[in-house]
Design a protein around this motif. Structure first.
Motif, mmCIF file in Angstrom:
data_model
loop_
_atom_site.group_PDB
_atom_site.id
_atom_site.type_symbol
_atom_site.label_atom_id
_atom_site.label_comp_id
_atom_site.label_asym_id
_atom_site.label_seq_id
_atom_site.Cartn_x
_atom_site.Cartn_y
_atom_site.Cartn_z
ATOM 1 N N VAL A 334 0.835 -1.199 0.000
ATOM 2 C CA VAL A 334 0.000 0.000 0.000
ATOM 3 C C VAL A 334 0.872 1.251 0.000
ATOM 4 O O VAL A 334 0.648 2.204 -0.757
ATOM 5 C CB VAL A 334 -0.952 -0.003 1.211
ATOM 6 C CG1 VAL A 334 -1.679 1.344 1.316
ATOM 7 C CG2 VAL A 334 -1.955 -1.125 1.091
ATOM 8 N N ALA A 338 -0.042 2.030 -3.741
ATOM 9 C CA ALA A 338 -1.491 2.282 -3.783
ATOM 10 C C ALA A 338 -1.864 3.758 -3.893
ATOM 11 O O ALA A 338 -2.906 4.078 -4.466
ATOM 12 C CB ALA A 338 -2.162 1.672 -2.550
ATOM 13 N N VAL A 343 -6.849 3.165 4.872
ATOM 14 C CA VAL A 343 -6.591 1.717 4.845
ATOM 15 C C VAL A 343 -7.313 1.097 6.026
ATOM 16 O O VAL A 343 -7.334 1.682 7.125
ATOM 17 C CB VAL A 343 -5.079 1.390 4.911
ATOM 18 C CG1 VAL A 343 -4.854 -0.115 4.874
ATOM 19 C CG2 VAL A 343 -4.335 2.076 3.778
ATOM 20 N N ASP A 360 -7.691 -0.974 0.897
ATOM 21 C CA ASP A 360 -7.316 0.429 0.735
ATOM 22 C C ASP A 360 -8.171 1.065 -0.357
ATOM 23 O O ASP A 360 -8.816 0.358 -1.140
ATOM 24 C CB ASP A 360 -5.824 0.544 0.392
ATOM 25 C CG ASP A 360 -5.481 -0.047 -0.959
ATOM 26 O OD1 ASP A 360 -5.867 0.565 -1.985
ATOM 27 O OD2 ASP A 360 -4.846 -1.126 -0.994
#
Length: 413
Positions: A334, A338, A343, A360
């Motif tokens: 993440v 991401a 999250v 997420d």
């Protein structure tokens, strides 16, 4: 080895018994021919002419037995046709000798023994019947035309044939059983030798697989500890470079980089010693995930919420390590890819499984089929404890990683 030795001893016992039986069949006609011959020749109620004729028949009988049986090879004695011809001639000699002197009834008993070598077994039983007819007829004569005489005559022959014939049938069946057993033992020994080779091959493959598994484990440990720590250090140093002015902001990133470096060094030492992650020392999985989430949120500035549902259970150390590393890898991905603002991390204790979900709201994955080492390592680690990993992601809609493992617990101390 003990089982094989036992089979060999059993085979030796069978071989010895067969040898003694064959020796008896060879010597029986001579043992039963010589004594009556001596008695007949010493009898005073015979003329020299009768004695010479009897002796000639004895020589003929001896020659017949010698050529047809004593000197014949085992292979010849095992053939049906030569033995049938030999036995018919033997019956004729019984009749001829007993017609001259009833003492040769002893020699006629040879027929009961040599009938055991006639094949197939019905022929052997017929040989016993023929011997019984010759022996009883020549010894007692034909029965009178009375029911009692005929019944006695037929009864004696029937009983002799049945009693000795049953022995022939059992002998043949026993020989077939022994042969089948020897063939089975030979097949088993061949299978044992083949299995020994396969066992050695499996041991070699197991050793190679063990080496490969250990390499993969070490690779996962390095990736989950050193690589992720170094990634965090690089991120913090880059942030410090971007925020060098004012110095207080840069110092914050450098302090975080130093903390990550020390943490990575500790994890490296623990990996070498094959210990659990530091966060799991003295704590169960939910507490370790809380610490991990707090450190990750502080380092990335991304909002992270942690939730635990169900009754908390003390899981097996291997299960807790696998889930913790999966959460660590998911959060690292993440942070790296991401570009998420929120999250969520959820740990769910169900009846027989434990679920770990990391979701997420980032940009999602462009191609889920091209997973990097981290995700592959996560799958291998979860699979090693009997679990599965599912990934759901669409471009622009974030990513959800779910790991499911069996709820294997340990006894609380």
């Amino acid at each position: 080895m003990a089982g094989r030795r036992g089979r060999l001893q059993c085979g030796d016992t069978t071989t010895n018994w067969e040898w003694w039986w064959e020796a008896l069949l060879i010597f029986v006609p001579w043992i039963l021919l010589i004594p009556p011959t001596v008695v007949s020749q010493m009898s005073s109620d015979q003329s020299w002419t009768n004695r010479a004729g009897t002796l000639a028949l004895v020589v003929l009988a001896a020659s017949w037995v010698l050529a047809g049986h004593t000197l014949a090879s085992r292979e010849r004695r095992a053939r049906a046709a030569p033995m049938a011809v030999y036995f018919v001639g033997l019956l004729a000699l019984f009749v001829a000798l007993m017609s001259r002197d009833e003492i040769f009834v002893l020699f006629a008993i040879t027929g009961f023994f040599h009938a055991y070598q006639l094949r197939p077994w019905p022929v052997g039983v017929a040989g016993v019947f023929g011997t019984s007819v010759v022996l009883n007829t020549m010894a007692m004569g034909f029965p009178e035309a009375k029911a009692q005489s005929i019944g006695t005559y037929v009864g004696v022959i029937a009983i002799q044939t049945a009693a000795i014939g049953v022995g022939i049938v059992f002998a043949v069946k026993g020989a077939e059983h022994d042969r089948q057993r020897e063939e089975m033992v030979a097949r088993l020994e061949a299978a044992l030798e083949e299995n020994a080779g396969l066992h050695a091959q499996l041991l070699t493959q197991a050793r190679e697989a063990g080496v490969l598994d250990e390499r993969q484990r070490m690779a996962r440990e390095i990736h989950d500890t050193l690589a992720q720590g170094l990634t965090g250090i690089v991120t913090q140093v880059q942030a410090a470079q971007r925020g060098w002015e004012p110095p207080d902001q840069a110092r914050q990133h450098l302090d975080r980089a130093l903390e990550l470096a020390r943490h990575s060094l500790t994890e490296a030492r623990r990996s070498v010693q094959a210990l659990r992650p530091r966060e799991l020392d003295g704590a169960h999985l939910p507490d370790a995930l809380d610490d991990l989430a707090q450190q990750w949120a502080e380092g990335t500035g991304v909002t992270l919420s942690v939730g635990v549902t169900g009754d908390r259970l003390p899981l097996s150390p291997a299960i807790e390590v696998a889930l913790f590393r999966a959460a660590q890898e998911a959060l690292t991905n993440v942070a790296k890819h991401a570009q998420a603002s929120r999250v969520g991390l959820t740990l769910s204790y169900l009846d027989d499984v434990v679920l770990l979900d990391v979701r997420d709201d980032g940009k999602g994955m462009q191609d889920r089929g091209q997973a990097g080492f981290g995700l592959n390592s996560m799958r291998q680690r979860i699979r090693s404890v009997g679990g599965t990993v599912d990934i759901e992601s669409e471009p622009g809609e974030g990513t959800a990683i779910s790991a499911s493992v069996p709820a294997i617990t340990v006894e609380q101390k």
